[in-house]
Design an enzyme around this catalytic site. Structure first.
Site, PDB file in Angstrom:
ATOM      1  N   HIS A 154       0.723  -1.148   0.054  1.00  0.00           N
ATOM      2  CA  HIS A 154      -0.073  -0.007  -0.103  1.00  0.00           C
ATOM      3  C   HIS A 154       0.818   1.377  -0.072  1.00  0.00           C
ATOM      4  O   HIS A 154       2.058   1.036   0.142  1.00  0.00           O
ATOM      5  CB  HIS A 154      -0.767  -0.004   1.138  1.00  0.00           C
ATOM      6  CG  HIS A 154      -0.457  -0.060   2.321  1.00  0.00           C
ATOM      7  ND1 HIS A 154       0.185  -0.825   3.263  1.00  0.00           N
ATOM      8  CD2 HIS A 154       0.268   1.306   3.338  1.00  0.00           C
ATOM      9  CE1 HIS A 154       0.740  -0.567   4.195  1.00  0.00           C
ATOM     10  NE2 HIS A 154       0.599   0.697   4.512  1.00  0.00           N
ATOM     11  N   HIS A 201      -5.955  -2.191   4.673  1.00  0.00           N
ATOM     12  CA  HIS A 201      -5.851  -0.884   3.684  1.00  0.00           C
ATOM     13  C   HIS A 201      -4.821  -1.276   2.264  1.00  0.00           C
ATOM     14  O   HIS A 201      -4.301  -2.044   2.437  1.00  0.00           O
ATOM     15  CB  HIS A 201      -5.450   0.540   4.302  1.00  0.00           C
ATOM     16  CG  HIS A 201      -3.668   0.202   4.981  1.00  0.00           C
ATOM     17  ND1 HIS A 201      -3.484  -0.990   5.618  1.00  0.00           N
ATOM     18  CD2 HIS A 201      -3.042   1.115   5.089  1.00  0.00           C
ATOM     19  CE1 HIS A 201      -2.163  -0.852   6.060  1.00  0.00           C
ATOM     20  NE2 HIS A 201      -1.949   0.552   5.729  1.00  0.00           N
ATOM     21  N   HIS A 216       4.752   7.306   2.647  1.00  0.00           N
ATOM     22  CA  HIS A 216       5.627   6.038   2.660  1.00  0.00           C
ATOM     23  C   HIS A 216       4.996   5.043   1.655  1.00  0.00           C
ATOM     24  O   HIS A 216       3.810   4.980   1.123  1.00  0.00           O
ATOM     25  CB  HIS A 216       5.722   5.339   3.957  1.00  0.00           C
ATOM     26  CG  HIS A 216       4.410   4.903   4.540  1.00  0.00           C
ATOM     27  ND1 HIS A 216       3.751   5.436   5.489  1.00  0.00           N
ATOM     28  CD2 HIS A 216       3.869   3.702   4.226  1.00  0.00           C
ATOM     29  CE1 HIS A 216       2.704   4.467   5.895  1.00  0.00           C
ATOM     30  NE2 HIS A 216       2.805   3.388   5.184  1.00  0.00           N
ATOM     31  N   HIS A 248       0.952  -0.575  15.316  1.00  0.00           N
ATOM     32  CA  HIS A 248      -0.041   0.164  14.978  1.00  0.00           C
ATOM     33  C   HIS A 248      -1.156   0.162  15.751  1.00  0.00           C
ATOM     34  O   HIS A 248      -1.807  -1.452  15.990  1.00  0.00           O
ATOM     35  CB  HIS A 248      -0.521   0.262  13.505  1.00  0.00           C
ATOM     36  CG  HIS A 248       0.419   0.829  12.500  1.00  0.00           C
ATOM     37  ND1 HIS A 248       1.225   2.213  12.616  1.00  0.00           N
ATOM     38  CD2 HIS A 248       1.299   0.320  11.437  1.00  0.00           C
ATOM     39  CE1 HIS A 248       1.940   2.296  11.816  1.00  0.00           C
ATOM     40  NE2 HIS A 248       1.885   1.385  10.899  1.00  0.00           N
ATOM     41  N   TYR A 257       9.483   1.601  10.185  1.00  0.00           N
ATOM     42  CA  TYR A 257       9.721   2.768   9.065  1.00  0.00           C
ATOM     43  C   TYR A 257      10.957   3.214   8.848  1.00  0.00           C
ATOM     44  O   TYR A 257      11.918   3.311   9.929  1.00  0.00           O
ATOM     45  CB  TYR A 257       8.906   3.950   9.363  1.00  0.00           C
ATOM     46  CG  TYR A 257       7.314   3.668   9.539  1.00  0.00           C
ATOM     47  CD1 TYR A 257       6.821   3.952   8.186  1.00  0.00           C
ATOM     48  CD2 TYR A 257       6.655   3.362  10.503  1.00  0.00           C
ATOM     49  CE1 TYR A 257       5.235   3.717   8.010  1.00  0.00           C
ATOM     50  CE2 TYR A 257       5.136   3.199  10.357  1.00  0.00           C
ATOM     51  CZ  TYR A 257       4.534   3.412   8.968  1.00  0.00           C
ATOM     52  OH  TYR A 257       3.221   3.075   9.102  1.00  0.00           O
ATOM     53  N   GLU A 267       8.145   1.463   4.364  1.00  0.00           N
ATOM     54  CA  GLU A 267       7.623   0.742   5.648  1.00  0.00           C
ATOM     55  C   GLU A 267       7.794  -1.134   5.392  1.00  0.00           C
ATOM     56  O   GLU A 267       7.318  -1.198   4.239  1.00  0.00           O
ATOM     57  CB  GLU A 267       6.160   0.829   5.990  1.00  0.00           C
ATOM     58  CG  GLU A 267       5.564   0.138   7.011  1.00  0.00           C
ATOM     59  CD  GLU A 267       3.932   0.362   7.244  1.00  0.00           C
ATOM     60  OE1 GLU A 267       3.546   0.013   8.185  1.00  0.00           O
ATOM     61  OE2 GLU A 267       3.430   0.602   6.049  1.00  0.00           O
TER      62      GLU A 267
END
Length: 309
Positions: A154, A201, A216, A248, A257, A267
Site C-alpha cells: 500500500h 488498507h 511512505h 499500530h 519505518y 515501511e
C-alpha cells in the site's frame, strides 16, 4: 469476496536522487528482484513472491518522491468501464500506451484532489515468482535475500481534500473506508484508510496543506519475526530508521519505518486484520491519535508527521 473491479495495488514509480544508490538499496537491502531497465533509464523491481513483471520503478530525478501509484483492475473491459465512469464523474483521464512501462499494458492516469497521479491498468506480463505452477516448492533463494518482502502492499499519501478523494474512491472505484482518525473538532478526518479488498488498507491519506506528497510506500512481510529481522538488516546496512519495530493501533499491523538513501520513507510490516465492506469503520479520536498510530509508545514521532517526499 469476488475479485472484480479494482483488484489491488499494482505499481509505484519512485524518484531517487542517485539511481545506482537507489538500486543498491532496493535490490540488496530491501531484497527486491530487478526485472529490467528501459530506454528512459528507469529500473524495474518486483517482490520475490509477486508474479507480475514489476511493482516498483525507480527514476533518477532532482527531487525525491512519487510520480504515480497504480492499481490493477480485473480485465480490459473493467479498465474501459472505469475510464468512462471517471469521466462521467468529472475527472480528466489520460491514456498511457501499452509498453510505456516495460511489460505493462495500457494505463489510465488521472489526478486525484490530493494532488497525486493515480493509474489503472489491466495487463502486466506474468514472469512468475521463481516457483513452478505445478507442484511448487514453498520458497526460492530470493525469499532469503535482504529483507525480502512478499509484495508491494500500500501507500500513504499526504495532501489536501482527502474527503473528496474518499468520495471518488468509494463512488467510482469501489473502495470502502476501514479506519479514520478525527481532528480536534471531532468531525473532520485527519486521516483515512481505504480498501478495495479484505486487507486493512490498500491506500491511506493524511490531510496536509501541500499536495502530491508521499509519506511512505509499504512492503508486506509474513511475520513479526520478519519485521524484527528487517530492523537488523537495516541496522547492519546503516539505513536511517524512522521508528520501530512497533505496532499500530490503526489496522493492528506491526511495523518498522525507515528512509531510502534519497529520503523516501518506506515501511516493512506484517499483520493487520481482514475487514469486509459491510464492517463499520473504526474511528480514532484526536486525544488517542498517538495510540492509533504507534500503539506501544502511545505518542507520535514528530518526524513521522512532518517528513514527506
Amino acid at each position: 469476496m469476488a475479485v472484480t473491479g479494482v483488484m489491488r495495488p499494482g505499481h509505484m514509480q519512485l524518484r531517487v536522487l542517485d539511481l545506482e544508490e537507489g538500486v543498491n538499496h532496493y535490490k540488496n537491502v530491501l531484497g527486491l528482484v530487478e526485472t529490467g531497465r528501459d530506454a528512459q533509464g528507469r529500473v524495474y523491481f518486483k517482490a520475490w513472491d509477486e508474479r507480475d513483471h514489476n511493482s516498483l520503478i525507480l527514476r533518477e530525478a532532482d527531487s525525491a518522491g512519487m510520480d504515480f501509484f497504480a492499481f490493477k483492475v480485473a480485465d480490459k473491459a473493467t479498465l474501459e468501464k472505469l475510464d468512462a465512469d471517471l469521466k462521467a464523474y468529472g475527472m480528466t483521464t489520460e491514456r498511457i500506451p501499452a509498453g510505456e512501462l516495460l511489460e505493462t499494458g495500457e494505463r489510465v492516469r488521472f489526478m486525484i484532489p490530493s494532488g497525486h497521479a493515480i493509474e489503472l491498468y489491466a495487463e502486466k506480463t506474468d514472469v512468475g515468482n521463481g516457483m513452478e505452477y505445478v507442484n511448487p516448492d514453498p520458497w526460492t533463494p530470493d525469499a532469503e535475500r535482504g529483507i525480502a518482502p512478499v509484495r508491494l502492499d500500500h501507500a500513504l499519501l499526504y495532501g489536501p481534500d482527502i474527503e473528496k478523494v474518499q468520495k471518488l474512491f468509494e463512488d467510482v472505484l469501489g473502495f470502502y473506508l476501514v479506519e479514520r482518525v478525527l481532528m480536534e473538532d471531532g468531525k473532520t478526518d485527519l486521516a483515512i484508510w481505504l480498501s478495495c479488498s479484505h486487507k486493512a488498507h490498500d491506500i491511506a491519506l493524511v490531510r496536509h496543506p501541500e499536495p502530491g506528497k508521499l509519506h511512505h510506500v509499504s512492503f508486506l512481510l509474513d511475520t513479526w519475526e520478519k519485521v524484527l529481522r528487517a530492523a537488523d538488516i537495516m541496522s547492519m546496512n546503516k539505513v536511517s530508521i524512522d521508528i520501530g519495530p512497533t505496532r499500530h493501533g490503526v489496522t493492528r499491523g506491526t511495523t518498522i519505518y525507515a528512509f531510502d538513501p534519497s529520503g523516501n520513507r518506506f515501511e516493512t510490516f506484517c499483520g493487520g486484520y481482514q475487514p469486509y465492506p459491510d464492517y463499520a469503520a473504526v474511528t480514532w479520536t484526536w486525544e488517542e491519535v498517538g495510540t492509533g498510530v504507534f500503539y506501544h509508545d502511545r505518542k507520535l514521532n514528530e518526524r513521522f508527521l512532518t517528513v514527506v517526499s
